[in-house]
Enzyme design. Structure first.
Site, PDB file in Angstrom:
ATOM      1  N   HIS A  30      -4.160   6.277  -0.686  1.00 51.20           N
ATOM      2  CA  HIS A  30      -3.492   4.808  -0.230  1.00 51.20           C
ATOM      3  C   HIS A  30      -2.479   4.903   1.070  1.00 51.20           C
ATOM      4  CE1 HIS A  30      -4.885   3.556  -4.168  1.00 51.20           C
ATOM      5  NE2 HIS A  30      -4.245   4.673  -4.850  1.00 51.20           N
TER       6      HIS A  30
ATOM      7  N   LYS B 137       6.422  -6.720  -5.396  1.00 49.99           N
ATOM      8  CA  LYS B 137       5.176  -7.240  -5.508  1.00 49.99           C
ATOM      9  C   LYS B 137       4.778  -8.317  -6.632  1.00 49.99           C
ATOM     10  CE  LYS B 137       3.280  -2.946  -3.400  1.00 49.99           C
ATOM     11  NZ  LYS B 137       4.676  -2.193  -3.250  1.00 49.99           N
TER      12      LYS B 137
ATOM     13  N   GLU C 125      -2.883  -3.961 -11.627  1.00 46.45           N
ATOM     14  CA  GLU C 125      -3.752  -5.016 -10.817  1.00 46.45           C
ATOM     15  C   GLU C 125      -5.255  -4.335 -11.185  1.00 46.45           C
ATOM     16  OE1 GLU C 125      -2.448  -5.686  -7.136  1.00 46.45           O
ATOM     17  OE2 GLU C 125      -3.595  -4.139  -6.169  1.00 46.45           O
TER      18      GLU C 125
ATOM     19  N   ARG D 169       8.791  -6.667   7.936  1.00 41.66           N
ATOM     20  CA  ARG D 169       9.040  -5.720   8.924  1.00 41.66           C
ATOM     21  C   ARG D 169       7.941  -5.755  10.037  1.00 41.66           C
ATOM     22  NH1 ARG D 169       6.054  -1.521   7.691  1.00 41.66           N
ATOM     23  NH2 ARG D 169       5.812  -0.876   5.349  1.00 41.66           N
TER      24      ARG D 169
END
Length: 613
Positions: free
Chosen positions: A235, A116, A200, A297
């Site tokens: 999440h 990421k 973040e 994917r």
């Protein structure tokens, strides 16, 4: 077109790939572990190869065994599905090096977008807006804590190699940062073999919007519009839809153009998803939407895109892998109607969504016009403790959002599973939630109202009376009561709980020993009431039992130690997730049976807490 395809996956996605491959005349090869010997994907494939023991690290994650299976069956291509090795660049390269076609992006693209932090830097250079945060190499806990403080709480800690909601923690204060970091790193190392994280800024009212992109080897890249995956629990996506509610034409054009730029920046080939986080506190706007990550994917939620575009994404994958150009240009792609998908899991919302494993004695899916079921199980199959407990993806299409939502609700309400518990009724309530129904959804909705949504439904009086009539003999006469109208009622057990039901009808000449009551996506067992002297431990006994089969990965206390209510006792890893067990009240650890590294079965005593006076 390739002629033979090995699917390096299991369950629902393996069955999904087999379905399209068969329609194209491609021979399919399944792989399976000990636990999956009788699985649906094994039965549906033209050939199948055993690749190891049940744990994923001994089967589906062992690249060499999958390559051996491909060589053994002379498979021309390998499709990785999603999860497992689907985003493993080394495996993709090994497949290509073996002279086998890889149905996916180039290994260099997977590498570029696989972490990421590196992906965000790459996207920023390509002119794609990214969320503010720390993506540095320095992983010292003190440095990470300082960066979190500089960004400003709340923040998200995210495993750089993460996905599927694993290796991610929301931290709302500096005091809880250290524990969250330790847990996140441990889960990341276990799930991905990499404990590096990034920090973040957490958007207070976030929406999760993603764009389906597709590239071919001729250099063409198109988007197939956006999906909204904002309804999440911890999440993990719960209900997905396409298109995104509240998306105007200008914002869609800007968002999808950014997604295409992102794909072209890594010379992307095949199916991929560019995930964005949007500020949902107001109307959607391109200047308040930021890049999060790319999934290199096929996505679990790809059917909603297929439903609104009429495109078979797996077919496109196989055609592109065979060297063909994209079947359609950007101008050929349009949005038709609305689609929603719900993930039906073998889990019990009333017990904190703990996985529910066992044999599917009853498996019945509801139906609706425009409906579709993607599943990897069948009635009589086993839900294993070794893998993700998904039973099916339930998909509905409609002319507009309300029609799609109502049709999906009908399908879920008509679903019945026994004795394994499911989240069907939870999903129905989520669809009916006023905010979701009105298109006002952010990723925190379930966090705010989850307790109400998770409350187990009760069967209707009508359904109970109908079921009870099959349990009582015709010889039962109306009850004679002095100075009162006659009463005809009887005691029964509903899932083991005593309940009185008013009787109707004549009863049965051959009464059943039990009846399943199915309503609202839920199933209950109704049986005649019998007195039983046996009883379990009383509430508040302090016995800490394993809620499911799993592995003890960390023990926080020692025998004889004083603990307070809510204090963490130990951590259990099961279904690829961590579950924390806490003290039910203030007391002392009278017994401690759990040891780190220990494999335990459901209901095994892990610790005993004695209450202090």
């Amino acid at each position: 077109m390739i002629q033979s395809l090995l699917i390096a996956n299991r369950g629902e996605i393996a069955c999904r790939i087999i379905r399209t491959a068969r329609g194209l005349g491609i021979r399919t090869i399944a792989v399976y572990s000990d636990a999956d010997a009788n699985a649906l994907h094994v039965q549906e494939a033209d050939d199948a190869v055993h690749i190891g023991a049940s744990p994923t690290r001994e089967s589906y994650l062992v690249a060499e065994r999958i390559l051996d299976a491909a060589r053994q069956t002379r498979a021309e291509a390998i499709h990785p599905g999603y999860g497992f090795l689907s985003e493993n660049a080394e495996f993709a390269q090994a497949v290509s090096d073996a002279g086998i076609v890889w149905v996916g992006p180039n290994p260099s693209s997977i590498t570029a977008m696989g972490l990421k932090d590196a992906a965000k830097k790459l996207m920023a250079a390509a002119g794609v807006p990214v969320t503010p945060g720390y993506m540095g190499e320095d992983q010292d806990p003190d440095r990470l804590a300082r960066e979190a403080a500089a960004i400003g709480y709340p923040v998200l800690i995210k495993a750089v190699a993460g996905g599927g909601g694993k290796g991610m923690r929301l931290v709302e204060s500096a005091e809880s940062f250290a524990d969250a970091l330790t847990s996140c790193k441990r889960e990341a190392a276990s799930s991905f073999g990499n404990d590096h994280v990034l920090i973040e800024k957490y958007i207070a009212s976030p929406r999760h919007i993603e764009v389906q992109v597709f590239g071919d080897r001729q250099g063409n890249v198109v988007h197939l519009f956006e999906r909204d995956c904002s309804l999440q629990r911890r999440h993990q996506k719960v209900i997905e839809e396409a298109p995104a509610p509240g998306m105007d034409a200008a914002t869609r054009e800007a968002l999808c153009a950014a997604a295409v730029r992102a794909a072209k920046a890594v010379d992307y080939v095949g199916a991929g998803t560019i995930e964005f986080i949007a500020d949902g506190s107001g109307a959607l706007s391109a200047d308040r939407i930021w890049f999060m990550e790319m999934n290199t994917r096929l996505q679990v939620e790809h059917p909603v895109t297929e439903a609104i575009t009429g495109v078979d994404l797996v077919e496109w994958q196989l055609r592109v892998a065979s060297g063909e150009p994209l079947p359609l240009s950007q101008d050929d792609l349009t949005i038709d109607g609305w689609a929603m998908e719900a993930r039906l899991y073998a889990e019990d919302p009333a017990k904190g969504f703990l996985p529910s494993i066992g044999r599917l004695e009853l498996l019945q899916f509801g139906e609706s016009e425009g409906g579709r079921i993607d599943t990897g199980v069948y009635e009589g199959a086993e839900v294993s403790p070794f893998y993700d407990p998904m039973i099916a993806k339930v998909i509905a299409w409609g002319e507009d959002r309300d029609e799609a939502r109502e049709r999906l609700g009908e399908m879920l309400e008509g679903t019945a599973v026994w004795p394994v518990r499911t989240n069907a009724s939870f999903l129905v309530k989520a669809l009916q939630h006023a905010d979701f129904a009105g298109g006002k959804v952010d990723t925190g909705l379930i966090g705010r109202d989850g307790e109400v949504l998770a409350e187990p439904p009760a069967p209707s009086a009508e359904a109970l009376r109908a079921a009870a009539s099959a349990l009582v003999p015709t010889t039962i006469a109306p009850g004679l009561r002095l100075n009162a109208p006659p009463r005809r009622a009887a005691w029964f057990l509903l899932d083991g709980e005593k309940i009185e039901i008013e009787l109707e009808g004549e009863g049965s000449e051959e009464p059943s020993s039990g009846v399943l009551v199915t309503e609202q996506g839920q199933a209950w067992l109704l049986t005649p009431w019998r007195r039983d002297g046996a009883h379990g431990a009383a509430d508040g006994s302090g016995a800490i039992l394993a809620p499911m089969p799993g592995k003890v990965i960390h023990v926080e206390v020692s025998q004889g130690q004083s603990v307070t209510r809510g204090q963490k006792l130990l951590t259990l890893e099961a279904m690829k997730m961590e579950h924390t067990l806490t003290a039910p009240f203030d007391g002392v650890v009278a017994r401690l049976e759990a040891v780190a590294g220990q494999q335990v079965q459901v209901d095994v005593l892990l610790a005993q807490i004695e209450e202090t006076e």
